[in-house]
Motif scaffolding. Structure first.
Motif, short mmCIF file in Angstrom:
data_model
loop_
_atom_site.label_atom_id
_atom_site.label_comp_id
_atom_site.label_asym_id
_atom_site.label_seq_id
_atom_site.Cartn_x
_atom_site.Cartn_y
_atom_site.Cartn_z
N LEU A 109 0.83 -1.21 0.00
CA LEU A 109 0.00 0.00 0.00
C LEU A 109 0.86 1.26 0.00
CD1 LEU A 109 -2.83 -1.02 2.50
CD2 LEU A 109 -2.98 -0.85 0.01
N ALA A 110 1.99 1.22 0.70
CA ALA A 110 2.90 2.37 0.70
C ALA A 110 3.48 2.59 -0.69
CB ALA A 110 4.02 2.15 1.71
N GLY A 239 -11.31 -0.95 -1.26
CA GLY A 239 -12.03 -2.04 -0.62
C GLY A 239 -11.96 -3.33 -1.43
N MET A 240 -12.04 -3.19 -2.75
CA MET A 240 -11.95 -4.37 -3.60
C MET A 240 -10.53 -4.88 -3.74
SD MET A 240 -14.71 -3.49 -6.62
CE MET A 240 -13.99 -1.89 -7.01
N SER A 241 -9.54 -4.03 -3.50
CA SER A 241 -8.14 -4.43 -3.64
C SER A 241 -7.65 -5.27 -2.47
CB SER A 241 -7.26 -3.19 -3.79
OG SER A 241 -7.59 -2.47 -4.95
N ILE A 242 -8.38 -5.27 -1.36
CA ILE A 242 -7.95 -6.08 -0.22
C ILE A 242 -7.91 -7.56 -0.61
CG2 ILE A 242 -8.55 -6.79 2.12
CD1 ILE A 242 -7.43 -3.97 1.88
N GLY A 243 -8.89 -7.99 -1.40
CA GLY A 243 -8.86 -9.37 -1.87
C GLY A 243 -7.64 -9.66 -2.72
N VAL A 289 -14.88 -8.42 3.84
CA VAL A 289 -16.21 -7.87 4.07
C VAL A 289 -16.16 -6.76 5.12
CG1 VAL A 289 -18.53 -8.40 4.89
CG2 VAL A 289 -17.36 -10.01 3.40
N ALA A 290 -15.38 -6.95 6.18
CA ALA A 290 -15.29 -5.93 7.22
C ALA A 290 -14.65 -4.65 6.70
CB ALA A 290 -14.49 -6.47 8.41
N ILE A 291 -13.60 -4.78 5.90
CA ILE A 291 -12.96 -3.58 5.35
C ILE A 291 -13.86 -2.87 4.36
CG2 ILE A 291 -11.06 -2.80 3.87
CD1 ILE A 291 -9.24 -4.69 5.32
N ASN A 292 -14.59 -3.63 3.55
CA ASN A 292 -15.55 -2.99 2.65
C ASN A 292 -16.64 -2.27 3.43
OD1 ASN A 292 -15.33 -3.57 -0.49
ND2 ASN A 292 -14.51 -5.36 0.57
N MET A 293 -17.03 -2.82 4.58
CA MET A 293 -18.02 -2.15 5.42
C MET A 293 -17.44 -0.83 5.95
SD MET A 293 -19.98 -3.57 8.81
CE MET A 293 -18.46 -3.61 9.79
N LEU A 294 -16.18 -0.85 6.38
CA LEU A 294 -15.53 0.37 6.85
C LEU A 294 -15.37 1.39 5.73
CD1 LEU A 294 -12.77 -1.11 9.19
CD2 LEU A 294 -14.95 -0.08 9.84
#
Length: 314
Positions: A109-110, A239-243, A289-294
């Protein structure tokens, strides 16, 4: 805000139930027999009685519905079962590998942010000129190069030829650079173009023209006004990139011998260690799912227009 959070939590529980059922079903349909794999690993002569005994110990002699019910009840108690191969609790295995994977994801991410922000701003500031063309080239390269191929090129160039950076291991900043860049480069290519489009749309708005008329500097307009409006689609994409970060880490961690969740699940797949595979899939599903919720909730903090429109108090 409470009602919004309540709806997201209910959606989270529904998604997790579906994910648990799909994961258990796919594991049952997967080829191979974990009982034979475990017994063959002992390198002793295996009899049918040995197989029947181990199958009963693992609960495989019970109907599939009973096995799923027992596993689901364990999940509700935060018990993901024990590894077939090591005998350790799956939750402990995940928690022991999570910090290294989090370190790799933070590094990626950095790298993504360090490339995305300056390239996206430059492309929006000079549309149709060389910074814009450079961002297009970056997006094309990032979308075309597989992560494993990029990783091999980086290892050959910086570890083998120049001998500047280590190609394996974890802990130090030098050991993080190559795998983090491998994982974060393709994200940066997509995000830079997305940020460019958002900035161009924001710079064309009336409030930006009004800010220029008041004599506000272009740098402040770009960073304080346009960038805040353009960041919404970037946050959505995040949010979609977490996957991608969790899934792509399997290849990258294996390539760089990075002892994280990716290498753990790869060993579990090769060893037919179903509890570890199921626990990993369920854990990553919870995280995504939790990160997308955030991310959904962060919209109300980033854009005050949404709070006014929805009548939500932050």
């Amino acid at each position: 805000m409470v009602s919004v959070i309540g709806k997201r939590v209910m959606q989270l529980l529904g998604v997790l139930f579906i994910l648990s059922a799909a994961t258990f079903t796919l594991m049952k349909m997967a080829p191979g027999d974990p009982v034979k794999t475990i017994l063959q690993a002992d390198e002793f002569a295996v009899t049918e009685a040995d197989e029947a005994k181990l199958r009963a110990q693992l609960g495989f002699d019970q109907p599939a519905a009973v096995q799923y019910g027992r596993w689901l009840w364990g999940i509700m108690r935060l018990d993901l079962g024990k590894s077939f191969l090591s005998g350790k609790p799956v939750w402990d295995l995940i928690m022991s590998r999570l910090p290294t994977t989090a370190q790799l994801a933070a590094g990626a991410l950095a790298v993504m942010a360090l490339i995305t922000v300056p390239v996206g701003i430059a492309a929006a500031k000079f549309p149709g000129r060389w910074p814009d063309h450079l961002s297009r080239l970056l997006a094309w390269i990032g979308a075309s190069i597989p992560s494993f191929w990029l990783g091999l090129i980086l290892i050959y160039l910086f570890s083998y030829q120049l001998q500047l950076l280590p190609s394996m291991g974890t802990g130090s900043l030098a050991q993080t650079i190559l795998p983090a860049f491998t994982l974060g480069f393709s994200l940066a290519a997509v995000y830079a173009r997305l940020l460019r489009v958002g900035l161009l749309e924001a710079l064309a708005q009336d409030y930006v023209r009004a800010a220029r008329a008041r004599g506000i500097s272009e740098w402040r307009i770009m960073t304080r006004h346009a960038l805040r409006a353009a960041i919404l689609p970037v946050v959505t994409m995040f949010g979609m990139s977490i996957g991608y970060l969790l899934g792509g880490s399997i290849v990258v961690e294996t390539l760089f011998s990075w002892p994280g969740l990716g290498s753990m699940v790869m060993d579990a797949i090769l060893g037919r260690d179903y509890p570890v595979i199921q626990g990993y899939i369920l854990f990553t599903g919870v995280v995504i799912v939790a990160i997308n919720m955030l991310v959904d909730l962060s919209y109300y903090l980033i854009d005050p227009r949404l709070r006014i429109r929805k009548g939500v108090k932050a």
